[in-house]
Motif scaffolding. Sequence first.
Motif, PDB file in Angstrom:
ATOM      1  N   CYS A   1      -2.344 -14.220  -2.905  1.00 18.18           N
ATOM      2  CA  CYS A   1      -3.545 -13.509  -3.362  1.00 18.18           C
ATOM      3  C   CYS A   1      -4.270 -14.346  -4.420  1.00 18.18           C
ATOM      4  O   CYS A   1      -5.500 -14.470  -4.386  1.00 18.18           O
ATOM      5  CB  CYS A   1      -3.158 -12.151  -3.927  1.00 18.18           C
ATOM      6  N   SER A   2      -3.512 -14.944  -5.325  1.00 21.98           N
ATOM      7  CA  SER A   2      -4.097 -15.796  -6.362  1.00 21.98           C
ATOM      8  C   SER A   2      -4.771 -17.014  -5.742  1.00 21.98           C
ATOM      9  O   SER A   2      -5.868 -17.415  -6.161  1.00 21.98           O
ATOM     10  CB  SER A   2      -3.005 -16.236  -7.343  1.00 21.98           C
ATOM     11  N   LEU A   3      -4.136 -17.607  -4.732  1.00 24.83           N
ATOM     12  CA  LEU A   3      -4.731 -18.736  -4.029  1.00 24.83           C
ATOM     13  C   LEU A   3      -6.075 -18.347  -3.424  1.00 24.83           C
ATOM     14  O   LEU A   3      -7.068 -19.078  -3.555  1.00 24.83           O
ATOM     15  CB  LEU A   3      -3.788 -19.218  -2.918  1.00 24.83           C
ATOM     16  N   ALA A   4      -6.107 -17.193  -2.770  1.00 26.27           N
ATOM     17  CA  ALA A   4      -7.342 -16.737  -2.130  1.00 26.27           C
ATOM     18  C   ALA A   4      -8.446 -16.498  -3.152  1.00 26.27           C
ATOM     19  O   ALA A   4      -9.593 -16.944  -2.969  1.00 26.27           O
ATOM     20  CB  ALA A   4      -7.065 -15.457  -1.336  1.00 26.27           C
TER      21      ALA A   4
ATOM     22  N   VAL B   1       4.864 -21.035   6.995  1.00 30.70           N
ATOM     23  CA  VAL B   1       3.767 -21.959   7.307  1.00 30.70           C
ATOM     24  C   VAL B   1       2.609 -21.238   7.999  1.00 30.70           C
ATOM     25  O   VAL B   1       1.446 -21.381   7.592  1.00 30.70           O
ATOM     26  CB  VAL B   1       4.279 -23.149   8.149  1.00 30.70           C
ATOM     27  N   PRO B   2       2.850 -20.423   9.052  1.00 29.80           N
ATOM     28  CA  PRO B   2       1.732 -19.687   9.648  1.00 29.80           C
ATOM     29  C   PRO B   2       1.088 -18.693   8.685  1.00 29.80           C
ATOM     30  O   PRO B   2      -0.118 -18.450   8.759  1.00 29.80           O
ATOM     31  CB  PRO B   2       2.380 -18.954  10.834  1.00 29.80           C
ATOM     32  N   ALA B   3       1.896 -18.115   7.788  1.00 29.54           N
ATOM     33  CA  ALA B   3       1.344 -17.160   6.822  1.00 29.54           C
ATOM     34  C   ALA B   3       0.357 -17.850   5.893  1.00 29.54           C
ATOM     35  O   ALA B   3      -0.755 -17.347   5.641  1.00 29.54           O
ATOM     36  CB  ALA B   3       2.470 -16.514   6.017  1.00 29.54           C
ATOM     37  N   ILE B   4       0.743 -19.009   5.367  1.00 28.19           N
ATOM     38  CA  ILE B   4      -0.153 -19.756   4.487  1.00 28.19           C
ATOM     39  C   ILE B   4      -1.402 -20.195   5.238  1.00 28.19           C
ATOM     40  O   ILE B   4      -2.528 -20.094   4.730  1.00 28.19           O
ATOM     41  CB  ILE B   4       0.575 -20.982   3.897  1.00 28.19           C
ATOM     42  N   SER B   5      -1.222 -20.645   6.473  1.00 32.39           N
ATOM     43  CA  SER B   5      -2.367 -21.065   7.284  1.00 32.39           C
ATOM     44  C   SER B   5      -3.312 -19.903   7.545  1.00 32.39           C
ATOM     45  O   SER B   5      -4.537 -20.068   7.538  1.00 32.39           O
ATOM     46  CB  SER B   5      -1.880 -21.655   8.610  1.00 32.39           C
ATOM     47  N   ALA B   6      -2.749 -18.718   7.780  1.00 35.55           N
ATOM     48  CA  ALA B   6      -3.576 -17.540   8.043  1.00 35.55           C
ATOM     49  C   ALA B   6      -4.417 -17.166   6.832  1.00 35.55           C
ATOM     50  O   ALA B   6      -5.606 -16.836   6.950  1.00 35.55           O
ATOM     51  CB  ALA B   6      -2.700 -16.363   8.456  1.00 35.55           C
TER      52      ALA B   6
ATOM     53  N   ASP C   1      -6.090  -7.776   1.774  1.00 37.69           N
ATOM     54  CA  ASP C   1      -4.975  -6.831   1.757  1.00 37.69           C
ATOM     55  C   ASP C   1      -4.478  -6.534   3.171  1.00 37.69           C
ATOM     56  O   ASP C   1      -3.266  -6.450   3.414  1.00 37.69           O
ATOM     57  CB  ASP C   1      -5.388  -5.527   1.066  1.00 37.69           C
ATOM     58  N   PHE C   2      -5.392  -6.353   4.114  1.00 36.27           N
ATOM     59  CA  PHE C   2      -4.989  -6.138   5.503  1.00 36.27           C
ATOM     60  C   PHE C   2      -4.129  -7.308   5.982  1.00 36.27           C
ATOM     61  O   PHE C   2      -3.086  -7.122   6.631  1.00 36.27           O
ATOM     62  CB  PHE C   2      -6.213  -5.995   6.404  1.00 36.27           C
ATOM     63  N   LEU C   3      -4.578  -8.516   5.693  1.00 33.89           N
ATOM     64  CA  LEU C   3      -3.865  -9.706   6.145  1.00 33.89           C
ATOM     65  C   LEU C   3      -2.493  -9.805   5.486  1.00 33.89           C
ATOM     66  O   LEU C   3      -1.479 -10.046   6.166  1.00 33.89           O
ATOM     67  CB  LEU C   3      -4.692 -10.952   5.826  1.00 33.89           C
ATOM     68  N   LEU C   4      -2.430  -9.600   4.175  1.00 35.16           N
ATOM     69  CA  LEU C   4      -1.155  -9.697   3.469  1.00 35.16           C
ATOM     70  C   LEU C   4      -0.193  -8.598   3.896  1.00 35.16           C
ATOM     71  O   LEU C   4       1.023  -8.819   3.979  1.00 35.16           O
ATOM     72  CB  LEU C   4      -1.390  -9.655   1.961  1.00 35.16           C
ATOM     73  N   ASP C   5      -0.723  -7.406   4.176  1.00 34.23           N
ATOM     74  CA  ASP C   5       0.139  -6.330   4.682  1.00 34.23           C
ATOM     75  C   ASP C   5       0.761  -6.735   6.022  1.00 34.23           C
ATOM     76  O   ASP C   5       1.948  -6.481   6.269  1.00 34.23           O
ATOM     77  CB  ASP C   5      -0.688  -5.042   4.882  1.00 34.23           C
ATOM     78  N   GLY C   6      -0.037  -7.368   6.861  1.00 28.46           N
ATOM     79  CA  GLY C   6       0.479  -7.807   8.160  1.00 28.46           C
ATOM     80  C   GLY C   6       1.538  -8.889   7.999  1.00 28.46           C
ATOM     81  O   GLY C   6       2.563  -8.882   8.704  1.00 28.46           O
ATOM     82  N   ILE C   7       1.311  -9.818   7.073  1.00 25.85           N
ATOM     83  CA  ILE C   7       2.288 -10.871   6.818  1.00 25.85           C
ATOM     84  C   ILE C   7       3.592 -10.264   6.289  1.00 25.85           C
ATOM     85  O   ILE C   7       4.690 -10.635   6.722  1.00 25.85           O
ATOM     86  CB  ILE C   7       1.720 -11.903   5.820  1.00 25.85           C
ATOM     87  N   GLU C   8       3.451  -9.303   5.381  1.00 25.62           N
ATOM     88  CA  GLU C   8       4.648  -8.670   4.805  1.00 25.62           C
ATOM     89  C   GLU C   8       5.453  -7.940   5.874  1.00 25.62           C
ATOM     90  O   GLU C   8       6.671  -8.017   5.909  1.00 25.62           O
ATOM     91  CB  GLU C   8       4.219  -7.717   3.699  1.00 25.62           C
ATOM     92  N   ALA C   9       4.738  -7.253   6.771  1.00 27.39           N
ATOM     93  CA  ALA C   9       5.432  -6.542   7.852  1.00 27.39           C
ATOM     94  C   ALA C   9       6.139  -7.516   8.770  1.00 27.39           C
ATOM     95  O   ALA C   9       7.283  -7.260   9.211  1.00 27.39           O
ATOM     96  CB  ALA C   9       4.426  -5.702   8.649  1.00 27.39           C
ATOM     97  N   ARG C  10       5.525  -8.650   9.030  1.00 28.43           N
ATOM     98  CA  ARG C  10       6.124  -9.647   9.922  1.00 28.43           C
ATOM     99  C   ARG C  10       7.358 -10.270   9.262  1.00 28.43           C
ATOM    100  O   ARG C  10       8.404 -10.458   9.909  1.00 28.43           O
ATOM    101  CB  ARG C  10       5.093 -10.726  10.254  1.00 28.43           C
TER     102      ARG C  10
END
Length: 226
Positions: A89-92, A139-144, A214-223
């Motif tokens: 989140c800080s990076l974004a 790696v895919p999470a950071i790329s996303a 937040d939508f994206l991070l929620d999806g990453i967390e679920a994955r």
Amino acid sequence: MLVWERPEPPDRPVLGPLSRERIVRTAIRLADADGLEAVSLRKLAAALGVGPMRLYGYIATKEELLDLMVDAVHAEIRPTGDGWREVLCSLAEATRQAVHQHEWLADLIGGRPQLGPNTLASGEAVVAAMGGVDLDAAVPAISAVNAYVIGAVRREITERRAERATGMDKKQWQATFGPYLERTFATGRFPALAMVVRDGPHLDADQTFRTGLDFLLDGIEARISS
């Protein structure tokens, strides 16, 4: 030898002090004021008060200069936080803020990997924050997240440039094109879009960016948690 490893020529004070750092700082100032079009080697040399040929002792091509400029701005992008979600989140947020400060950056991020020391330091902080997350997920999470931020900030900058070009801010644009949309929606051909425009949430740029993130991070967390 890449520009990151190539030593600078010895300074020649009689011709005026010069360094790669000063060249890059001046180039960023020109780009912040008038866009990348203002960063020709001729204009840069004039701003520095030196002959254009003298710059070639420090940079071989304009592409090298642009790489140096991008890396210099990455010194402002230092992700922080506890845990991978806060750091992503800080990076974004830091990347978005840097692009708002340096509008030209929107035209340069998202291409080939940047290899400068500041960019590598930012990447190191993000990867380290992923901690025990498997690399196949990290790696895919950071790329996303990077892809989301690049797309979002480019859209914001495009809208900002459109406002300057047309002289219409968002409210003026809506006032101009609103009647056309009302007439079009009245035909009944686009009921889903009509519902979105009339009843959907109308978020400002900050809310839109953070909600999407937040939508994206929620999806990453679920994955990651599955």
